[in-house]
Structures are given as C-alpha cells and as structure tokens.
Design an enzyme around this catalytic site. Structure first.
Site, PDB file in Angstrom:
ATOM      1  N   CYS A   2      -3.153  14.740   7.972  1.00  0.00           N
ATOM      2  CA  CYS A   2      -4.295  15.671   8.022  1.00  0.00           C
ATOM      3  C   CYS A   2      -4.927  15.814   6.639  1.00  0.00           C
ATOM      4  CB  CYS A   2      -3.831  17.051   8.460  1.00  0.00           C
ATOM      5  SG  CYS A   2      -2.976  17.047  10.023  1.00  0.00           S
ATOM      6  N   TRP A  75      -4.326  14.700  12.052  1.00  0.00           N
ATOM      7  CA  TRP A  75      -3.494  13.542  12.432  1.00  0.00           C
ATOM      8  C   TRP A  75      -2.444  14.140  13.352  1.00  0.00           C
ATOM      9  CZ3 TRP A  75       1.621  11.762  11.414  1.00  0.00           C
ATOM     10  CH2 TRP A  75       1.819  10.396  11.633  1.00  0.00           C
ATOM     11  N   GLY A 102       0.572  19.843   8.013  1.00  0.00           N
ATOM     12  CA  GLY A 102       2.032  20.006   7.951  1.00  0.00           C
ATOM     13  C   GLY A 102       2.580  20.194   9.355  1.00  0.00           C
ATOM     14  N   GLU A 485       7.137  -7.249   2.635  1.00  0.00           N
ATOM     15  CA  GLU A 485       5.836  -6.625   2.376  1.00  0.00           C
ATOM     16  C   GLU A 485       4.711  -7.392   3.059  1.00  0.00           C
ATOM     17  OE1 GLU A 485       4.248  -4.154   1.464  1.00  0.00           O
ATOM     18  OE2 GLU A 485       2.296  -4.879   0.755  1.00  0.00           O
ATOM     19  N   LYS A 489       2.182  -5.819   5.900  1.00  0.00           N
ATOM     20  CA  LYS A 489       0.718  -5.785   5.721  1.00  0.00           C
ATOM     21  C   LYS A 489       0.024  -6.335   6.955  1.00  0.00           C
ATOM     22  CE  LYS A 489       0.659  -4.176   2.735  1.00  0.00           C
ATOM     23  NZ  LYS A 489       0.979  -2.814   2.549  1.00  0.00           N
ATOM     24  N   GLU A 492       0.575  -3.923  10.145  1.00  0.00           N
ATOM     25  CA  GLU A 492       0.032  -2.554  10.115  1.00  0.00           C
ATOM     26  C   GLU A 492      -1.499  -2.544  10.192  1.00  0.00           C
ATOM     27  OE1 GLU A 492       0.210  -0.066   6.655  1.00  0.00           O
ATOM     28  OE2 GLU A 492       0.517  -1.748   5.340  1.00  0.00           O
ATOM     29  N   HIS A 508      20.877 -17.586  11.348  1.00  0.00           N
ATOM     30  CA  HIS A 508      21.845 -16.665  11.976  1.00  0.00           C
ATOM     31  C   HIS A 508      21.222 -15.940  13.161  1.00  0.00           C
ATOM     32  CE1 HIS A 508      24.718 -17.457   8.807  1.00  0.00           C
ATOM     33  NE2 HIS A 508      23.726 -17.342   7.938  1.00  0.00           N
ATOM     34  N   LYS A 607      -2.485   7.556   5.358  1.00  0.00           N
ATOM     35  CA  LYS A 607      -2.300   7.013   3.999  1.00  0.00           C
ATOM     36  C   LYS A 607      -1.060   7.609   3.361  1.00  0.00           C
ATOM     37  CE  LYS A 607      -3.066   4.769   0.257  1.00  0.00           C
ATOM     38  NZ  LYS A 607      -2.697   3.333   0.249  1.00  0.00           N
TER      39      LYS A 607
HETATM   40  C1  AGP Z   1       1.811   0.594   3.138  1.00  0.00           C
HETATM   41  O1  AGP Z   1       0.801  -0.380   3.400  1.00  0.00           O
HETATM   42  C2  AGP Z   1       1.862   1.646   4.204  1.00  0.00           C
HETATM   43  N1  AGP Z   1       0.598   2.259   4.352  1.00  0.00           N
HETATM   44  C3  AGP Z   1       3.022   2.606   4.068  1.00  0.00           C
HETATM   45  O2  AGP Z   1       4.173   1.837   4.356  1.00  0.00           O
HETATM   46  C4  AGP Z   1       3.232   3.276   2.696  1.00  0.00           C
HETATM   47  O3  AGP Z   1       3.612   2.310   1.733  1.00  0.00           O
HETATM   48  C5  AGP Z   1       4.384   4.302   2.832  1.00  0.00           C
HETATM   49  O4  AGP Z   1       3.976   5.279   3.757  1.00  0.00           O
HETATM   50  C6  AGP Z   1       4.763   4.961   1.508  1.00  0.00           C
HETATM   51  O5  AGP Z   1       3.682   5.683   1.012  1.00  0.00           O
HETATM   52  P1  AGP Z   1       3.785   6.224  -0.515  1.00  0.00           P
HETATM   53  O6  AGP Z   1       3.854   5.008  -1.406  1.00  0.00           O
HETATM   54  O7  AGP Z   1       2.524   7.025  -0.717  1.00  0.00           O
HETATM   55  O8  AGP Z   1       5.019   7.055  -0.629  1.00  0.00           O
END
Ligand code: AGP
Length: 612
Positions: A2, A75, A102, A485, A489, A492, A508, A607
């Site tokens: 949010c 959110w 929250g 990673e 990417k 997501e 394995h 985010k």
């Molecule tokens: C990364 O592309 C994602 N959006 C997500 O995994 C992010 O890295 C994770 O939520 C951690 O966020 P932060 O680095 O702000 O703690």
C-alpha cells in the site's frame, strides 16, 4: 505494498495527493481512494475505485476544492479487490476517515466486539475496525488524542495510519508501527507519505518517524508524541535525490531505464570508497563498530528475493577471501530457525527498500540477543537503516520498477567492499585486495560494454524463445546465485515459470525435464569451474535440449555446442556475476514485454513487502 499520502497547507490538495499516489504506484496496488476536506463548505468529499489511479481520477471533479487531503493505493491483504474494500474507511457517522498501510492481526476479535456494540461495517478489511474503534472510545468519553492512543495500543500488527476527523477539520493525525511513513516539511504546508518519492513533490526536508510516533499536523505546525515510549527523538533530514532520477527520461519504462543505469549505480556506490594504493576501502558507516568487527568469527547474511541472492553470492566470497564462516539465510526462514550464535556473530541484512517486514523482523530478533547488525540498503533513513548498529548505503538511486535490477548490482558491490574491509582486518594480502579493487574500479565500464553488446541480442533471443513455457537457469559457484536471480527476474515479470539451479544438481533429478526444445540458460564464464559446467551443457545437449550459454568474450568453443551464445567481457571470477546478470535482466525484460506484461508493475507484486 500500500501507499499513503496526506497533504495539509494552502494549496489545493487534490492534485498533490493524486500526484503523490502516482509516485507510489511502483509499490504495487490494486485499488485507490482519496478524501478531500472543503474548509469553506465544511464538507468531506471522498471517492474510491478498484484498479488503477486513473479509474479514480476519471470519476473525480478535478476542481474539487479543499486544502486537506489523504489518499491511498491498496495492495489487498484482507478482502477482495473492490470499491468497498478500498480506502479510506470510516466510522458509522462518516466523521472519522482512515487510510492504512500494514496489517491489523487481531481485527476479527475487535470487529466482533464492535458489532456487538452496534457498529455496522461496510467492508471485509482489517483496517475498517480502526475508525469504528476510535468512534467507540470517543463515545465512551475519551478525548480524541486519548482515543487514538488507546486504539493504537489495542491493535496488534503493523501500521502507518493517516486519520481525518470532521470534528478536527484543520488537522491530519498520523501514526506508525513497522510500516514506513515520512513527514515532509514545507513552508506552511506538510506532506506525509509512505516514502520519499512522493514527499519530493512538496519539499526535500523530512522528519523520520519512529515506531510508536503519533504526529498531529495542521498547516502551521506539527507535534509528535509516542504511544510507546516517552523519550523518542526525531531526526530531520534532507532528501538528496534529484527528481530527474525518478522520471523515465528517454526510456519506455522504469525497468529498462534502471537496467541501463546499472553502470552508474555501481560507479556511484563505489565513489569515494576505494583506497586502491593501500589495497583497502573506506566505509565511514562502520567506524563505530570497527573494533567489534575485528572480533567476529561467523557471519549470517539475510534478505528476501533478489536481496537474498546478493546475500547468497556474498556467502562465497566472504569465506574465500575473508575466511570467515558465512551463511546466507532467507529472512522469512531465519526468523524461525535457531542458529547457533554468539557475541562473535555478525548479522548482515540486505534490502533495497529497507522496509521488508521479514528482514526487519530478523534484525529485531537478533538485536534482542545482542548480536551486531549491519544493514545494506538503498534508501536513506529507511527503517532498516535506522534499526541496525551500522550500515553501508547502496547509491543506486531510487529503484521504482518492482523488479530489482540496478540495486542488485549495488548491493553486491557493497558486500564486496565489506568483504575487503573484513579481510583487511584479517588475512587477505594487500596484493590480492589491490587486484580486486583495481578491477572493481573499472567494472562499470565492462557492465556498460555488456549492455551495449547484448541489448539487441537479448531482444532477439526473447523473440526466438517466446514459445517457451518453462526455463532452467544453471550456474556454479559465483554464478549459482546468478542463476537464481536470473530465473526470478524472468518469472516475476513475465509470469512464465523458470527455475534456478546449481548446475551440479542437474543430474540429481532436474535433467528429467530436458526434452527436445526445452530451454536451459547456462552461465559459464571461463573461470575455475568452467569445465565442470560445460560437462553439464553436454549432458543437456545429448538430450536435445535448447541451450543459451553465457560465456567469456573470445571463447568461441561453445558456438557449435550451444544454440545461442551470449558474450561478456573477461574479469575476475569474483566479479563475473556483475556482468553475467546483465544479459539475464535484459532477456527477462524483453521476454515480458513481448508477452505484453506491465514490466514495471507485475501482477500481484509489490516493490517493498512490508507485510509478513
Ligand atoms: C526483486 O525483483 C523482487 N521484486 C523482490 O524479490 C525483492 O527483491 C524482495 O522483495 C526484497 O526487497 P528489498 O530488497 O526491498 O528488501
């Protein structure tokens, strides 16, 4: 997550609150709402809509008068995405209005007791209990301020609230616990927001709010009290990013801009911190814990998502170069593990936003055990930055796309600097440190070269593999976290499944997935484990899998073996992840775009995950 924005001053509130919410869109949301108070007519105007902010502005008269406003992007945590569940929420008399970021964990028990006392609810949300609780306590004779304090003490969970009460029409009240909230100080005007990207609309002067703070704001002054402790103090600060960094400029969206910003993010993060001649680094943020750092003999590094992959990467080079036992742990798991720790344990937390709930919870937990905590964050004054004993800021600039890209490289660089710092307190020889620092000083040029060489290539590979419904990413040692990673990417932002693997693990079990046409991306720069990884490539080739391989420029030996080859410049093994991740960020971006995804704001994502 949010987003909340509040404005009080002499200007018309509507355009400011809407623009503030638009600045917070990158946090991820599924509905939006706003309240404006018209001092002249003494009327409240509020509207809320599911979907994007433009659905809200479509139904609001842009000339709605009023110099006080609060707004919210939701959110969903409790309840459907619909108009009734959007904020603001209000009491039975429609006098008290609240927006909230929250979770109220005990809302069900509060709600049922309020219903027994005749309160009528119009949503499924946890938030709605708060205005009704306030209404009930005021009805019982408490003052407005006392009702707020008692209500905050009754709820369990996390919150950043903005509260408007028609009986106190010249004031906004704000309160926070574990959710981000900042107060911006204008000239006879104030703005409150979830993060500084919105504050920048009015001012660059801010007050960092602590957990437990209640802020009473009218257009001439603000007052802060705490419902948790008597002696909190608040720090004023200055936001130091130029608004230019938060605009897309020549780019179609933030994600591709931020990938192209990766060289600058690394260069800015290194600036002023390399002492190449001495084979050392300058990290002023660690001065006050330098002696304690000399004593540590084991390290836990934690984070979530992409930040955890930077932590995983660091696990390798802390052990290899600083020779300190190191373990990377996912924060949401570490919260519930019972690691063996001592006064010689160091907890390093990695977080772009500095607000991730699970990471924050781990730090709070370890601090109660007296463990030394260091934070690596990209947001000055974020909750993590203010909670840890010491820290190293990334200087990646505001990262607004939900998918973290430039921040990952900046975090990795911060961790390398910290490794050198610790290693120089211990065994690493100066020559080795100098070699690393000399290459690190130039690596931004090689990142730039990698972008230039591979931008078009990534675009055409995305086109070629658009048929795929599943990918494997494999890498070994320093490039295993890159496989993780890279796969995150892709999935997501494109919603197509991808799995990252340690390449030695392929035989394995996962090799059963390989069949004709199944694509595997193999990260295989010419390093100490190259030969081993090429044997995995051959195992996949033998089963007619499609192979995209990332390898070092000049290594032509894979052109016959792989279907597609991506080249990255030569560098030290330790630094190769800073290059191998770049084509994977580009590939994920173009793949998702070709599928028509909203690459800056992928579905279901936020985010910064400030709820657990
Ligand atoms: C990364 O592309 C994602 N959006 C997500 O995994 C992010 O890295 C994770 O939520 C951690 O966020 P932060 O680095 O702000 O703690």
């Amino acid at each position: 997550m949010c987003g909340i924005v509040g404005y009080i001053g002499d200007k018309q509130a509507l355009p400011i609150v809407i623009k503030g919410l638009e600045r917070l869109e990158y946090r991820g949301y599924d509905s939006a709402g706003i309240l404006i108070y018209d001092q002249r007519k003494k009327e409240v105007y509020f509207e809320k809509q599911p979907g994007r902010i433009k659905n809200l502005t479509r139904v609001i008269d842009p000339d709605t008068p009023g110099t006080l406003g609060i707004g919210h992007t939701r959110w969903a945590t409790h309840g459907q995405v619909n108009k009734a569940n959007a904020h603001p929420h209000y009491d039975c008399q429609k006098k008290i209005f609240v927006v909230h970021n929250g979770i109220i964990e005990n809302f069900r028990e509060i709600k049922s007791s309020l219903i027994q006392r005749g309160h009528k609810f119009s949503s499924e949300t946890d938030t709605e209990v708060f205005p009704h609780l306030l209404e009930e306590l005021i009805k019982e004779g408490l003052s407005y301020e006392q009702a707020i304090i008692q209500s905050l003490k009754k709820i369990r969970g996390s919150f950043a609230f903005l509260i408007f009460n028609k009986d106190y029409p010249d004031m906004i009240v704000a309160a926070r616990l574990s959710s981000p909230l900042i107060l911006g100080l204008g000239d006879k005007e104030f703005i409150l927001a979830s993060d500084q990207t919105a504050i920048g609309l009015i001012t660059n002067k801010i007050v960092y709010l602590n957990d437990g703070d209640i802020v009473f704001v009218n257009k001439n002054k603000y007052e802060i009290k705490s419902f948790l402790s008597e002696d909190t103090k608040n720090y004023e600060g200055i936001i130091d990013f130029s608004s230019a960094e938060t605009e897309k400029g020549r780019f179609q969206n933030y994600m591709i801009k931020e990938i192209f910003d990766e060289p600058k993010a690394v260069e800015d993060t290194l600036r002023g911190r390399l002492l190449i001649e001495e084979g050392d680094v300058k990290l002023g943020g660690l001065d006050r814990v330098a002696s304690r750092l000399k004593e540590i003999d084991n390290i836990l590094i934690t984070g979530c998502g992409t930040a955890f992959y930077a932590a995983k990467l660091a696990e390798y080079f802390f052990e290899e170069y600083a020779q300190i036992s190191t373990k990377a742990e996912i924060a949401s798991e570490l919260r519930y593990k019972m690691p063996v720790v001592s006064e010689k344990t160091l907890l390093i937390s990695v977080s772009q936003s500095g607000e991730t709930a699970d990471t924050l919870a781990v730090i709070k937990n370890f601090k109660t055990k007296g463990i030394l905590t260091i934070g690596i964050t990209n947001v000055v004054g974020s909750s993590i930055a203010r909670l840890v004993d010491a820290g190293i800021y990334s200087h990646a600039g505001p990262e607004l796309a939900v998918a973290s890209t430039k921040a990952f490289l900046a975090q990795t660089v911060d961790l390398i600097l910290l490794m050198i710092y610790l290693a120089r307190q211990r065994k690493i020889n100066v020559g080795e440190a100098k070699e690393i620092l000399t290459e690190l000083d130039q690596i931004h040029k090689k990142i730039q070269e990698t972008i230039v060489d591979n931008d078009q290539k990534a675009d055409s590979l995305a086109e070629k593999y658009l048929f795929a419904k599943d990918f494997l990413y494999i890498g070994r040692k320093y490039n295993f976290p890159i496989a993780l990673e890279g796969s995150l990417k892709l999935k997501e932002i494109s919603y197509v499944h991808a799995e990252g693997l340690a390449s030695g693990e392929i035989k394995h079990g996962p090799i059963a997935l390989i069949e004709e046409g199944f694509p595997t991306i193999i990260i295989a720069p010419q390093d100490s484990v190259y030969e081993k990884t090429i044997s995995n490539l051959e195992e996949i080739k033998a089963r007619k899998g499609k192979i995209i391989v990332i390898t070092t420029k000049g290594n032509k030996s894979l052109e016959k073996l792989a279907d597609d080859v991506i080249y990255i410049p030569e560098t030290l093994e330790l630094l190769s992840p800073l290059l191998s991740i770049v084509p994977l960020h580009l590939f994920a971006y173009y793949f998702a775009k070709k599928l028509g995804r909203d690459v800056d704001r992928p579905r279901n994502l936020a985010k910064s995950v400030t709820v657990e």
